[in-house]
Motif scaffolding. Structure first.
Motif, mmCIF file in Angstrom:
data_model
loop_
_atom_site.group_PDB
_atom_site.id
_atom_site.type_symbol
_atom_site.label_atom_id
_atom_site.label_comp_id
_atom_site.label_asym_id
_atom_site.label_seq_id
_atom_site.Cartn_x
_atom_site.Cartn_y
_atom_site.Cartn_z
ATOM 1 N N GLU A 69 -16.584 56.855 -27.897
ATOM 2 C CA GLU A 69 -15.798 55.661 -28.201
ATOM 3 C C GLU A 69 -16.735 54.480 -28.441
ATOM 4 O O GLU A 69 -17.597 54.181 -27.619
ATOM 5 C CB GLU A 69 -14.851 55.344 -27.047
ATOM 6 C CG GLU A 69 -13.933 54.146 -27.316
ATOM 7 C CD GLU A 69 -12.973 53.883 -26.174
ATOM 8 O OE1 GLU A 69 -12.483 52.736 -26.075
ATOM 9 O OE2 GLU A 69 -12.710 54.810 -25.377
ATOM 10 N N CYS A 70 -16.571 53.813 -29.580
ATOM 11 C CA CYS A 70 -17.474 52.720 -29.934
ATOM 12 C C CYS A 70 -16.678 51.541 -30.488
ATOM 13 O O CYS A 70 -15.709 51.717 -31.231
ATOM 14 C CB CYS A 70 -18.503 53.190 -30.969
ATOM 15 S SG CYS A 70 -19.828 51.998 -31.309
ATOM 16 N N HIS A 71 -17.087 50.330 -30.108
ATOM 17 C CA HIS A 71 -16.460 49.094 -30.580
ATOM 18 C C HIS A 71 -17.547 48.123 -31.010
ATOM 19 O O HIS A 71 -18.682 48.187 -30.516
ATOM 20 C CB HIS A 71 -15.634 48.451 -29.453
ATOM 21 C CG HIS A 71 -14.619 49.364 -28.842
ATOM 22 N ND1 HIS A 71 -13.300 49.366 -29.218
ATOM 23 C CD2 HIS A 71 -14.735 50.301 -27.857
ATOM 24 C CE1 HIS A 71 -12.637 50.264 -28.501
ATOM 25 N NE2 HIS A 71 -13.483 50.848 -27.673
ATOM 26 N N TYR A 72 -17.207 47.235 -31.918
ATOM 27 C CA TYR A 72 -18.175 46.200 -32.290
ATOM 28 C C TYR A 72 -17.490 44.839 -32.350
ATOM 29 O O TYR A 72 -16.297 44.734 -32.633
ATOM 30 C CB TYR A 72 -18.853 46.528 -33.625
ATOM 31 C CG TYR A 72 -18.002 46.309 -34.866
ATOM 32 C CD1 TYR A 72 -17.949 45.061 -35.498
ATOM 33 C CD2 TYR A 72 -17.261 47.365 -35.419
ATOM 34 C CE1 TYR A 72 -17.183 44.863 -36.644
ATOM 35 C CE2 TYR A 72 -16.490 47.175 -36.552
ATOM 36 C CZ TYR A 72 -16.464 45.922 -37.159
ATOM 37 O OH TYR A 72 -15.694 45.728 -38.285
ATOM 38 N N PHE A 73 -18.269 43.809 -32.053
ATOM 39 C CA PHE A 73 -17.796 42.423 -32.081
ATOM 40 C C PHE A 73 -18.894 41.558 -32.678
ATOM 41 O O PHE A 73 -20.058 41.662 -32.279
ATOM 42 C CB PHE A 73 -17.477 41.926 -30.664
ATOM 43 C CG PHE A 73 -16.427 42.736 -29.949
ATOM 44 C CD1 PHE A 73 -15.094 42.369 -30.001
ATOM 45 C CD2 PHE A 73 -16.779 43.867 -29.227
ATOM 46 C CE1 PHE A 73 -14.127 43.121 -29.339
ATOM 47 C CE2 PHE A 73 -15.826 44.628 -28.566
ATOM 48 C CZ PHE A 73 -14.491 44.242 -28.620
#
Length: 302
Positions: free
Chosen positions: A89-93
């Motif tokens: 699971e990967c997120h970016y901001f």
């Protein structure tokens, strides 16, 4: 001097010897590595360079979630998609760590949308490769904000919760230039020296905090866009580090709770020489190795 103080004085060299022997055994024998299956990792400057390789390595080693911060959405999105394809699971901001308000705001968003960060990787950095006289004030401030103050702000945003959970790790991707400066990168060297002092103090300050540790990585110049054009006199003897190796050693240091990592190990020699050689001898070493002029051809990313 009372008996208690005498006792401490006698035991002190024994304790030092024990620590040296323990470290030697740890270096020679494989030690137990922390499982990353429940860890949420946030990497600043995570869209490219060492940050991208760190994201891939943490995912490979089984991290539960990987969060990327950076200033360029295109790079963040590409890296995030690459990590997600591996099953992690990967997120970016989008977040500029040189902006205090933005750091605190995005930290709040991360906690709400993703959860508590348990491993913070302060990797974002800039270098302008100019002398003090040729650098404008805004560029100097930008370097200090990202390389030094940004690390203060991200740590302040996430460390308190780590202490509450008794689970966390703060990592700084620093540079050997924090211990041995060169001409032509005065803003970078100064900010990295400040960053090193911060991490050294933080590491000592967390000694009595169970479950929370620190790692400072001090690599020689790495083969990334940031240091493109940097030239040393003997590249066969001092080749640029592979960013994948830096990422692997960093993740391993987190898993083994290693406080300081110098890459490559030969850089220890330079640090030792600086402790006793006269300045004139150090200047000759810089000139002979090419460190004195290595930034003359610099054209890396700032």
């Amino acid at each position: 001097m009372d008996l208690k103080i005498w006792g401490c004085a006698v035991l002190f060299p024994v304790q030092i010897l024990y620590c040296i022997l323990k470290a030697s055994v740890r270096w020679l024998l494989p030690c137990k590595r922390k499982d990353l299956g429940a860890e949420v990792v946030l990497i600043t400057g995570g869209g490219r360079g060492i940050g991208r390789h760190l994201a891939k390595e943490f995912a490979k080693q089984g991290a539960k979630k990987v969060i990327l911060w950076g200033r360029t959405e295109k790079c963040l999105k590409e890296t995030c998609e690459e990590i997600s394809m591996t099953g992690t699971e990967c997120h970016y901001f989008v977040c500029d760590v040189g902006n205090r308000e933005e750091v605190y705001q995005q930290a709040k968003v991360v906690r709400e949308k993703v959860g508590d960060v348990t491993i913070l990787i302060n990797n974002a950095a800039v270098v302008h490769g100019k002398s003090l006289m040729n650098s404008d004030d805004d560029a100097l401030l930008k370097t200090q904000h990202i390389n030094t103050l940004g690390q203060f702000w991200t740590t302040k945003a996430f460390l308190p919760r780590m202490l509450e959970l008794c689970n966390g790790h703060v990592v700084c991707i620093n540079s050997i230039l924090s211990l041995s400066s060169i001409p032509g990168a005065i803003d970078y060297c100064t900010s990295k020296a400040s960053s090193f002092a911060f991490m050294e103090s933080l590491t000592l300050g967390l000694l009595d905090c169970p479950g929370v540790g620190c790692t400072t990585v001090l690599p020689f110049h790495t083969d990334t866009e940031m240091f493109q054009g940097m030239r040393v006199r003997f590249p066969q003897l001092f080749p640029p580090l592979n960013p994948e190796i830096v990422a692997q050693r960093t993740v391993d240091a987190v898993r083994t709770n290693t406080a300081f990592v110098v890459l490559p190990w030969t850089m220890h020699i330079l640090v030792i020489l600086k402790s006793f050689l006269p300045q004139s001898a150090l200047e000759e070493i810089y000139k002979f190795s090419g460190s004195y002029t290595c930034m003359n051809t610099f054209k890396g990313r700032t």
